[in-house]
Design an enzyme around this catalytic site. Structure first.
Site, PDB file in Angstrom:
ATOM      1  N   GLU A 501       8.532   1.649  -5.074  1.00  0.00           N
ATOM      2  CA  GLU A 501       7.676   0.967  -6.235  1.00  0.00           C
ATOM      3  C   GLU A 501       7.912   1.335  -7.523  1.00  0.00           C
ATOM      4  OE1 GLU A 501       4.060  -0.019  -4.830  1.00  0.00           O
ATOM      5  OE2 GLU A 501       4.178  -0.115  -2.887  1.00  0.00           O
ATOM      6  N   GLY A 502       9.175   1.436  -7.800  1.00  0.00           N
ATOM      7  CA  GLY A 502       9.570   1.845  -9.324  1.00  0.00           C
ATOM      8  C   GLY A 502      10.099   3.345  -9.173  1.00  0.00           C
TER       9      GLY A 502
END
Length: 807
Positions: A501-502
């Site tokens: 997620e990033g």
């Protein structure tokens, strides 16, 4: 006398700029000053005339709007348009996603601490408390992480069924669809507790409740989609996954090659307009067992069946697993964590348009949908993983440091161990405060895209450091895997939270300051929008308005930085108490950050986008201001317990030191050397005065952890330490209590041995001899033996026959 007027003039200018006075106040104040100096001073007439001339020349462009726009603003607008970098549509949507809360106050350089302290406190409802005390505790008692990760490579069927029946996959689904409708804070608390027991189990719970079909349906789904899917997801009849990452598209999701084409096709015997899809996704959690796949893809309409546009953009759809053409079921094996994760492919899969989340109206809106919903995963699931692991690690390490002995002393008495324990505790306090604060922001209605990025990055990075420290304290106990090892699997799994997620490197170097500058700065986004305006006259007027505000903003923070540096921020109004100076210094660095951000943008212009190291350090300053705010808020919300002050001071000093070091690193590497020297003098007029927490403070923190104390209880709240079979944390706590109870008896025996009243090669023999000599009682010997048995049990490690490891 002349010096008096010079000092008075500088003082008035500084005060007006510090307070960001309006143009009318500036005008009146300067008119009054010039009037007084003309009447009362003995300055020569030509100096007074020069003063009045400069005043009118300076004020003229501020009041003569049309003249200013023609001769100044237009030129600056042309310069701005030529030097600002272009942004892709995905970048624009990412930057525009979510809302801005407290981080915006910090970016603007004028944090209102009363506002911070009156933010709603994170709380749990009676139902949420009951769930934590009931099903969550029952689940943790069921978990045998060694069995799950080493033997089964999956959750046992009984546990899967328990998760579905008890609603663990329905935490965010509204009650009308059969869900729990829990708050973000409750969601975070549940995951924090379960992550402290098993990363594999917690990850299985996290995905359906974060960025996935349920959340996307709640925000964007049609009523028909919600009514069909949400009850089935809540009951566990459907297991969801969401497929975003592909071979070429990781952090740069806009580079995805997964493609959908609008076309005619056949579905259930009817010819309809639908989408023909082909995709190749990987790293998709729950994909191997999913019954419904959320899919992100780029949609094209070459035959213009939906309208004039050919490239419709990123779109999200829900696709049942049994749809013809889907390949799914194989697994990845991420760092020995066995939550279901794997690839999925599709080749010429035809779906109806109604399967697009939100229906045909949401075609091409997928990237915006994802960016707006990503905050939950970043702010809840991943910070919970880091905090849960850290709480478990400090709980275990503090007990182990008291129980484990070397050189006839508990290892916790050695200064080297004390320093590591203090660091672990300080980081854990930082993590828990930040996680709690951000979850409370979500519950108050925010969608904190920037705060969630800060929280995700720093909590997972600090979690990595805490687990590393815990491994160092445990030594061989930490590295020998087996049922008795409660650290090894967390140590292996830490890179997962860092990556998903990033990726953290990208988040730090590009997202935090990049998104902060666009969303938090009061004028940059307005300038960008004005420069993009199609109407020439409106473009000039709007840019002029934003530009004048920006100049006032920059001028104010220039003076604020200088004044707060010279006064060490002692003039700042802040909540009274032991933490007052931390509030004041945070205000000082907030103003310095606002000034540095403007200077960086002015000097580097569009090149700042490519100067990732500069951007990263600016992001670090903003991040540690946010973390410091969370620490002060957390202490306040907990009732400002005085016994927690060593922890609060440790965490606060660490944040201030990191801010100072980030500023130092930025200025050391700032391209314009002359300006860098001047800015350093402005920010640190009396030098860089902050240091890491000293040994005395670290000792106080460590001593509050080596025995059961209110501070240790608050810090490790949520750790599953129930005395149930196979729960090593429960055994550690039991051993700690027994060892503490036995210590006075050991002291009596040790004294008797040194006085040569008894003999024996170890404590057990010496204890029996002490009973015979009536130095201690049989009951005391029983306490001693129980403590020794418990101690040996928790310091033991596992060993295996060769054939046991062949699996």
């Amino acid at each position: 006398m002349e010096y008096f007027w010079i000092i008075a003039f500088v003082g008035i200018i500084s005060m007006l700029a510090y307070q960001r006075a309006s143009l009318a106040v500036w005008t009146c104040a300067l008119l009054l000053f010039l009037g007084l100096i003309t009447i009362l001073s003995r300055l020569s007439p030509w100096i007074l005339s020069l003063g009045w001339f400069i005043f009118f020349i300076g004020m003229l462009p501020l009041y003569a709007t049309s003249l200013r726009q023609k001769w100044m603003t237009q030129r600056l607008l042309n310069f701005y348009c030529n030097h600002m970098p272009t942004m892709s549509s995905t970048e624009r949507e990412a930057l525009a996603a979510g809302t801005i809360g407290w981080e915006g106050d910090l970016f603007r350089g004028t944090p209102n601490w009363e506002k911070l302290l009156t933010y709603p406190k994170a709380t749990l409802s009676a139902e949420e408390k009951a769930f934590l005390a009931g099903p969550v505790q029952a689940l943790c008692a069921m978990i045998d992480d060694w069995e799950i990760t080493h033997h089964l490579a999956d959750l046992p069927p009984k546990m899967w069924q328990f998760l579905k029946e008890e609603g663990f996959f329905a935490l965010i689904i509204p009650k009308k669809y059969g869900g729990k409708a829990f708050s973000a804070y409750a969601h975070s608390q549940i995951l924090t507790t379960v992550y402290g027991k098993s990363a594999s189990v917690a990850s299985t719970i996290a995905v359906p409740n974060s960025l996935g079909p349920a959340e996307l349906l709640l925000h964007y789904g049609t009523e028909e989609q919600k009514n069909y899917y949400l009850p089935r997801l809540a009951r566990g009849e459907e297991v969801p996954c969401f497929a975003l990452t592909g071979l070429e598209a990781g952090s740069d999701a806009g580079a995805m090659t997964d493609k959908g084409t609008v076309c005619w096709g056949e579905y259930e015997g009817k010819k309809i307009i639908g989408i023909e899809l082909s995709w190749n996704k990987r790293y998709i959690t729950l994909a191997p067992v999913a019954t419904v796949i959320g899919l992100a893809f780029k949609l094209y309409d070459p035959e213009h069946l939906l309208g004039k546009q050919k490239k419709l953009g990123i779109t999200c759809a829900l696709i049942p697993r049994n749809t013809p053409g889907i390949v799914i079921g194989r697994r990845h094996f991420p760092c020995n964590a066995v939550f279901q994760n794997g690839p999925t492919q599709g080749d010429n899969v035809f779906i109806p348009l109604d399967w697009v989340i939100g229906g045909p109206a949401m075609v091409g809106q997928g990237w915006r949908m994802l960016m707006e919903c990503l905050a939950a995963g970043r702010a809840i699931s991943l910070p919970a993983s880091g905090t849960g692991g850290a709480k478990m690690a400090i709980f275990a390490s503090s007990a182990y440091a008291h129980i484990r002995r070397q050189f006839k002393l508990p290892i916790g008495r050695f200064e080297g161990i004390e320093a590591v324990l203090a660091r672990m505790a300080g980081y854990t306090y930082l993590m828990d405060a930040t996680r709690t604060f951000t979850a409370a922001m979500i519950d108050s209605g925010e969608k904190p895209a920037l705060a969630s990025a800060i929280t995700k990055y720093h909590v997972t990075e600090l979690g990595r450091k805490v687990i590393d420290d815990a491994m160092d304290i445990h030594g061989g106990k930490g590295i020998c895997l087996g049922p008795r090892n409660y650290l090894g699997r967390f140590y292996q799994a830490i890179p997962i939270a860092i990556t998903v997620e990033g990726a953290n490197i990208l988040t730090r170097s590009m997202i935090i300051f990049g998104q902060g500058a666009m969303r938090c700065h009061p004028y940059i986004l307005a300038e960008l929008k004005a420069a993009s305006c199609a109407d020439e006259k409106q473009r000039l007027c709007e840019f002029d308005k934003a530009l004048m505000g920006h100049i006032s903003f920059s001028l104010s923070h220039f003076f604020r930085t200088a004044i707060l540096g010279l006064t060490s921020a002692k003039i700042v109004k802040a909540p009274v108490g032991e933490t007052k100076r931390y509030f004041q210094q945070a205000t000082r660095f907030s103003a310095a950050f606002a000034m540095l951000a403007d200077m960086s943008l002015l000097v580097l212009k569009g090149a700042l986008k490519r100067k990732e190291s500069i951007s990263a350090r600016l992001g670090d300053i903003l991040s540690y201001l946010y973390l410091l705010s969370a620490v002060l808020k957390h202490h306040y919300d907990q009732g400002s317990p005085i016994e927690d002050l060593p922890l609060v001071k440790w965490a606060s000093l660490t944040c201030l030191f990191e801010i100072q070091e980030s500023i130092d690193g930025l200025l050391t590497n700032f391209p314009h050397r002359g300006l860098a020297y001047f800015l350093r003098l402005l920010i640190f007029p009396i030098g860089m005065r902050f240091a890491r927490p000293d040994d005395k403070l670290s000792f106080k923190v460590a001593q509050s952890l080596l025995i059961p104390t209110p501070t240790r209880t608050r810090l490790t709240e949520g750790v599953f330490n129930a005395p149930v079979p196979n729960n090593m944390l429960g055994m550690l706590e039991d051993a700690l209590q027994k060892v503490i109870l036995a210590e006075p008896i050991e002291k009596i025996i040790k004294t008797a041995f040194y006085d040569k009243l008894i003999k024996g090669e170890d404590f057990i023999q010496q204890g029996k001899a002490a009973v015979e000599k009536k130095i201690i009682s049989n009951e005391q010997l029983t306490i001693l033996l129980a403590a020794e048995e418990a101690r040996r049990k928790v310091i033991s490690v596992d060993d295996f026959a060769p054939e046991e490891l062949s699996s």
